[in-house]
Design an enzyme around this catalytic site. Structure first.
Site, PDB file in Angstrom:
ATOM      1  CG  ASP A  94      -1.639   1.353   1.396  1.00 40.33           C
ATOM      2  OD1 ASP A  94      -2.404   1.963   0.578  1.00 40.33           O
ATOM      3  OD2 ASP A  94      -1.888   2.342   2.676  1.00 40.33           O
TER       4      ASP A  94
ATOM      5  CG  ASP B 118      -1.716   7.519   0.982  1.00 40.80           C
ATOM      6  OD1 ASP B 118      -0.706   7.196  -0.022  1.00 40.80           O
ATOM      7  OD2 ASP B 118      -3.011   8.389   0.628  1.00 40.80           O
TER       8      ASP B 118
ATOM      9  CD  GLU C 241      -3.580   7.959   4.425  1.00 43.96           C
ATOM     10  OE1 GLU C 241      -3.990   8.205   3.790  1.00 43.96           O
ATOM     11  OE2 GLU C 241      -3.236   6.634   4.986  1.00 43.96           O
TER      12      GLU C 241
ATOM     13  NE  ARG D 143     -11.478   9.767   1.650  1.00 45.52           N
ATOM     14  CZ  ARG D 143     -10.439   8.463   1.200  1.00 45.52           C
ATOM     15  NH1 ARG D 143      -8.976   8.627   2.265  1.00 45.52           N
ATOM     16  NH2 ARG D 143     -10.731   7.671   0.711  1.00 45.52           N
TER      17      ARG D 143
ATOM     18  CB  SER E  17      -2.113   3.311  -3.888  1.00 49.00           C
ATOM     19  OG  SER E  17      -2.649   4.489  -3.127  1.00 49.00           O
ATOM     20  N   GLY E  18      -5.394   2.711  -3.248  1.00 51.02           N
ATOM     21  CA  GLY E  18      -6.284   3.909  -2.578  1.00 51.02           C
ATOM     22  C   GLY E  18      -5.609   4.957  -3.381  1.00 51.02           C
TER      23      GLY E  18
ATOM     24  CE  LYS F  58      -5.615  -0.455  -1.711  1.00 50.33           C
ATOM     25  NZ  LYS F  58      -4.612   0.221  -0.339  1.00 50.33           N
TER      26      LYS F  58
ATOM     27  CG  ASP G  65      -2.213   1.953   6.599  1.00 50.69           C
ATOM     28  OD1 ASP G  65      -2.569   3.186   6.971  1.00 50.69           O
ATOM     29  OD2 ASP G  65      -2.580   1.925   5.614  1.00 50.69           O
TER      30      ASP G  65
ATOM     31  CG  ASN H 270      -8.915   0.421   0.435  1.00 48.04           C
ATOM     32  OD1 ASN H 270     -10.022  -0.482   0.012  1.00 48.04           O
ATOM     33  ND2 ASN H 270      -8.222   0.981  -0.366  1.00 48.04           N
TER      34      ASN H 270
END
Length: 413
Positions: free
Chosen positions: A191, A193, A200, A236, A279-280, A324, A347, A350
């Protein structure tokens, strides 16, 4: 004190243990003395701790053990070493360890290590070998152990019991099956962030739009698993509508890697790993970093831009929890790597599906929702601890860096 033997045995098993300051020639002197008695080697092991050598040799001796003892004592005196001889020693083969247990701490206290050893004993687990694997940025100890197989639940019993010790003693403990499977890992995804980088990205972007606190609250709820990630991302990103596209490059320039990140990627690539990120976060920010680290794979969201401004929408497929895991499987298939040979590090909630899909799932400074399902959890803020879990030692990392002329012991990524 050398045990004296007055009887002659046609074939005697003898364990010779040599201790003293480590210096060149000790092994040569010992084996030369043994060769004069036509012994056969059954087993040999050596360890050096802070310049102190312990060398053990198990042999089958066809000659008089008493004469062998006398010669060994005389020979080892010439190099300033102590020798102990155990006649009729058990010649059974050393056990093949079933698991590797890695204990990491800053520091690892005697109390913590005692708690680990007590828990292993209570489970009927035998410690076969202990070695130090790191002294920086955390202390690392690797235990090779043999665990009884009870109804096939050995792995879960070990992990559950040692997880409780880890919480109580404030150390990280990883449990893996020993053998070829542990050394066969060939692909790793991170991941981004709060894993590969500090912070983030969407919160950094939100700071430019003046909505940082609002976005942070939604991010934290999503990472705890309280809000569906895809929906939280839409909420967001919507707050960024109208932000100038140039802000993306400004944020990308301020990104700080997690300590140990460069070392980890560099070392894994030396070992032949394929390395990537899922990654998101956003491709526009991650791509320059991926090029710098020479990553093999990148999968992330794309911020929609129109007329030089962010529209407040995500373009294309949203990289969420389920996607993911899909991306990890696609990377593995593209690389020809079986899923059991993959590693995933993340972390947040997600990352749950991705870590569950991987052969080894590592929760890095993670939220409780992820720690509960991960194979192992790391609570220290150094990404190179992942290397120690995989059995790579700090000395091996530094030796490789020294060969390449890189600086050593610099905790800046």
């Amino acid at each position: 004190m050398i045990q004296r033997v007055s009887r002659f045995l046609a074939e005697t098993t003898v364990l010779v243990t040599v201790t003293g300051p480590d210096r060149p020639g000790v092994t040569s002197v010992l084996l030369t003395a043994l060769s004069r008695h036509r012994v056969s080697l059954l087993d040999i092991e050596q360890v050096v701790i802070r310049g102190r050598l312990t060398l053990g040799v198990l042999v089958s001796c066809p000659s008089d053990p008493e004469a062998l003892q006398d010669e060994l004592e005389e020979a080892m005196n010439t190099v300033g070493m102590q020798v102990d001889v155990d006649v009729d020693a058990d010649a059974a083969r050393a056990p093949v360890s079933t698991h590797a247990v890695v204990v990491l701490g800053a520091p690892v206290t005697a109390r913590a290590f005692s708690a680990v050893s007590r828990e292993l004993a209570a489970l009927g687990v035998n410690i076969d070998l202990i070695r130090g694997i790191a002294d920086y940025p955390v202390t690392g100890m690797e235990l090779m152990v043999t665990a009884p197989d009870r109804a096939g639940d050995t792995d879960s019993r070990l992990r559950t019991a040692l997880a409780e010790v880890a919480v109580t003693e404030r150390v990280d403990i990883a449990v893996e099956r020993a053998g070829l499977a542990r050394r066969a890992k060939r692909l790793i995804v991170f991941d981004v962030d709060s894993t590969l980088i500090q912070g983030e990205v969407i919160e950094m972007l939100a700071a430019y739009a003046g909505v940082e606190e609002q976005v942070r609250a939604v991010t934290e709820a999503a990472m705890r698993g309280e809000i569906d990630f895809a929906e939280s991302l839409r909420q967001r990103v919507a707050t960024l509508a109208g932000l100038d596209e140039s802000v993306i490059a400004e944020v990308a320039a301020t990104i700080a890697l997690t300590p140990g990140a460069r070392t980890t990627i560099r070392t894994l690539k030396r070992l032949g790993f394929r390395c990537g990120v899922v990654s998101g976060g956003f491709r526009q920010v991650i791509d320059p970093l991926a090029r710098e680290l020479e990553l093999d794979f990148v999968q992330a969201n794309v911020l929609e831009v129109a007329g030089g401004k962010l529209t407040g929408r995500v373009a294309g497929q949203i990289v969420d929890r389920a996607y993911k895991a899909t991306a990890l499987r696609a990377f593995a298939a593209e690389s020809g790597v079986p899923m059991e040979q993959t590693v995933a590090v993340g972390d947040g909630a997600n990352d749950i599906d991705m870590l569950n899909a991987a052969g080894l799932g590592v929760a890095f400074n993670a939220k409780p929702a992820l720690r509960e399902v991960a194979d192992t959890a790391l609570s220290h803020p150094y990404l190179d601890a992942v290397l120690f879990i995989l059995g790579v030692t700090r000395d091996e990392v530094e030796a490789a860096d020294a060969e390449d002329g890189l600086l050593r012991r610099v905790p800046l990524g």
